[in-house]
Design an enzyme around this catalytic site. Structure first.
Site, PDB file in Angstrom:
ATOM      1  CG  ASP A  77      -2.087   0.938   1.106  1.00 39.54           C
ATOM      2  OD1 ASP A  77      -2.287   1.513   0.021  1.00 39.54           O
ATOM      3  OD2 ASP A  77      -2.810   1.107   2.110  1.00 39.54           O
ATOM      4  CG  HIS A 104       0.055   1.900  -9.451  1.00 39.05           C
ATOM      5  ND1 HIS A 104      -0.185   1.587  -8.134  1.00 39.05           N
ATOM      6  CD2 HIS A 104      -1.036   2.599  -9.873  1.00 39.05           C
ATOM      7  CE1 HIS A 104      -1.367   2.069  -7.772  1.00 39.05           C
ATOM      8  NE2 HIS A 104      -1.896   2.692  -8.805  1.00 39.05           N
ATOM      9  CB  SER A 133      -8.683  -5.594  -3.660  1.00 37.56           C
ATOM     10  OG  SER A 133      -9.302  -4.349  -3.896  1.00 37.56           O
ATOM     11  CG  LEU A 143       9.466 -17.494  -3.633  1.00 30.93           C
ATOM     12  CD1 LEU A 143       9.043 -17.438  -2.161  1.00 30.93           C
ATOM     13  CD2 LEU A 143      10.149 -16.162  -3.991  1.00 30.93           C
TER      14      LEU A 143
HETATM   15  C1  FPP Z   1      -1.909   0.158  -3.438  1.00 27.35           C
HETATM   16  O1  FPP Z   1      -1.430   1.480  -3.385  1.00 27.35           O
HETATM   17  C2  FPP Z   1      -1.369  -0.507  -4.627  1.00 27.35           C
HETATM   18  C3  FPP Z   1      -2.110  -1.099  -5.596  1.00 27.35           C
HETATM   19  C4  FPP Z   1      -3.573  -1.185  -5.577  1.00 27.35           C
HETATM   20  C5  FPP Z   1      -1.456  -1.715  -6.785  1.00 27.35           C
HETATM   21  C6  FPP Z   1      -0.310  -2.590  -6.422  1.00 27.35           C
HETATM   22  C7  FPP Z   1       0.385  -3.015  -7.636  1.00 27.35           C
HETATM   23  C8  FPP Z   1       1.717  -3.021  -7.767  1.00 27.35           C
HETATM   24  C9  FPP Z   1       2.671  -2.646  -6.710  1.00 27.35           C
HETATM   25  C10 FPP Z   1       2.306  -3.543  -9.008  1.00 27.35           C
HETATM   26  C11 FPP Z   1       2.807  -4.944  -8.711  1.00 27.35           C
HETATM   27  C12 FPP Z   1       2.642  -5.812  -9.875  1.00 27.35           C
HETATM   28  C13 FPP Z   1       2.934  -7.127  -9.846  1.00 27.35           C
HETATM   29  C14 FPP Z   1       2.750  -7.938 -11.073  1.00 27.35           C
HETATM   30  C15 FPP Z   1       3.444  -7.758  -8.618  1.00 27.35           C
HETATM   31  P1  FPP Z   1      -2.472   2.665  -3.553  1.00 27.35           P
HETATM   32  O2  FPP Z   1      -2.560   2.996  -5.000  1.00 27.35           O
HETATM   33  O3  FPP Z   1      -3.759   2.303  -2.907  1.00 27.35           O
HETATM   34  O4  FPP Z   1      -1.745   3.816  -2.776  1.00 27.35           O
HETATM   35  P2  FPP Z   1      -2.452   5.000  -1.967  1.00 27.35           P
HETATM   36  O5  FPP Z   1      -3.217   4.352  -0.852  1.00 27.35           O
HETATM   37  O6  FPP Z   1      -1.284   5.804  -1.501  1.00 27.35           O
HETATM   38  O7  FPP Z   1      -3.336   5.730  -2.936  1.00 27.35           O
END
Ligand code: FPP
Length: 263
Positions: free
Chosen positions: A40, A57, A85, A151
């Site tokens: 997050d 991201h 999600s 893993l």
């Molecule tokens: C949450 O941060 C992050 C996500 C919903 C996306 C997570 C995806 C990645 C890290 C890419 C990984 C990809 C692979 C294939 C492993 P947020 O956007 O909710 O952050 P915020 O709460 O600060 O807005």
């Protein structure tokens, strides 16, 4: 001469060094078998830099790669990353399609690298509801890496804990209708076989970055006795050193699973 390491400050320093994970070595018997992470803070990381959220991201993807490598190096057997999600569809269309493309492109790029490292990649979530091109790639990646042993990396994409439990109930009811299953013979172990993580141990440690302290519909069944670790670090800034600090904190926990510690 002042023995600073004996002063309260010195002791604190010693504790911090330990907590910074410097004592964590590959194969340490106190390591968790399964680590799950709610990644997050990508959006906030980007906003702080006046970047678009999508840049967060992209940076978060690099962190996911680095932490996966660290798990492989340390000998951790299962890593589950919450990438998207069932609720994330509520985000702006542009961000959702950026993420779908990021999953597609990054998997095309990193699968052979992970395959060479003997990493098995699995996907948990309602993957059939993803763009068909992505669904097809996920199947291919799972098949390509199916024999790998070092893993297991579970990527949770379009995943929701409640949805997973309802899915398991549906499969079980179907089986009950076909095989006249007696309700009182159903056990927790049998039920867990219908979950998407079937055959895998429950997470020992769940890490959530960015300062939020909630589970957000992640692995609701599997985290019944999981140790929780929250850090205010935003996911793109989460380093292997901080990961080892989380593992060091885990090592200090007393896990009783509702029982008492003997001796
Ligand atoms: C949450 O941060 C992050 C996500 C919903 C996306 C997570 C995806 C990645 C890290 C890419 C990984 C990809 C692979 C294939 C492993 P947020 O956007 O909710 O952050 P915020 O709460 O600060 O807005």
């Amino acid at each position: 001469m002042k023995l600073s390491f004996l002063s309260p400050k010195g002791l604190l320093y010693g504790f911090r060094r330990k907590a910074a994970g410097q004592t964590i070595q590959p194969g340490d018997p106190g390591l968790p078998t399964h680590v799950a992470i709610i990644m997050d803070g990508n959006g906030r990381w980007a906003r702080k830099r006046n970047f678009p959220r999508t840049a967060g991201h992209e940076a978060g993807l690099q962190t996911a790669r680095v932490i996966t490598q660290e798990c492989a190096r340390l000998g951790i057997k299962y890593l589950t990353l919450y990438a998207f999600s069932t609720e994330n569809w509520k985000r702006p269309k542009q961000e959702v399609s950026f993420l779908m493309n990021l999953f597609y492109q990054s998997l095309q790029q990193v699968t052979s690298e992970l395959h060479d490292e003997d990493v098995r990649i699995r996907f948990i979530g309602n993957t059939d509801q993803l763009p068909p091109k992505l669904t097809a790639l996920l199947k291919q990646v799972e098949a390509q890496t199916a024999q790998n042993q070092r893993l297991t990396l579970n990527l949770a994409i379009n995943y929701g804990g409640r949805s997973e439990i309802v899915g398991a109930v549906r499969k079980m009811v179907q089986k009950a209708l076909e095989e006249r299953l007696e309700p009182e013979t159903i056990t927790e172990e049998q039920f867990a076989r219908f979950l998407l993580t079937t055959g895998q141990p429950d997470p020992d440690l769940l890490i959530r970055t960015s300062g939020e302290q909630r589970i957000s519909n992640f692995m609701l069944w599997q985290t019944a006795y999981t140790e929780l670790y929250f850090t205010s670090t935003l996911w793109p800034d989460f380093s292997p050193a901080e990961f080892r600090a989380a593992l060091a904190a885990y090592k200090t926990r007393s896990r009783r699973f509702g029982g008492i510690k003997e001796g």
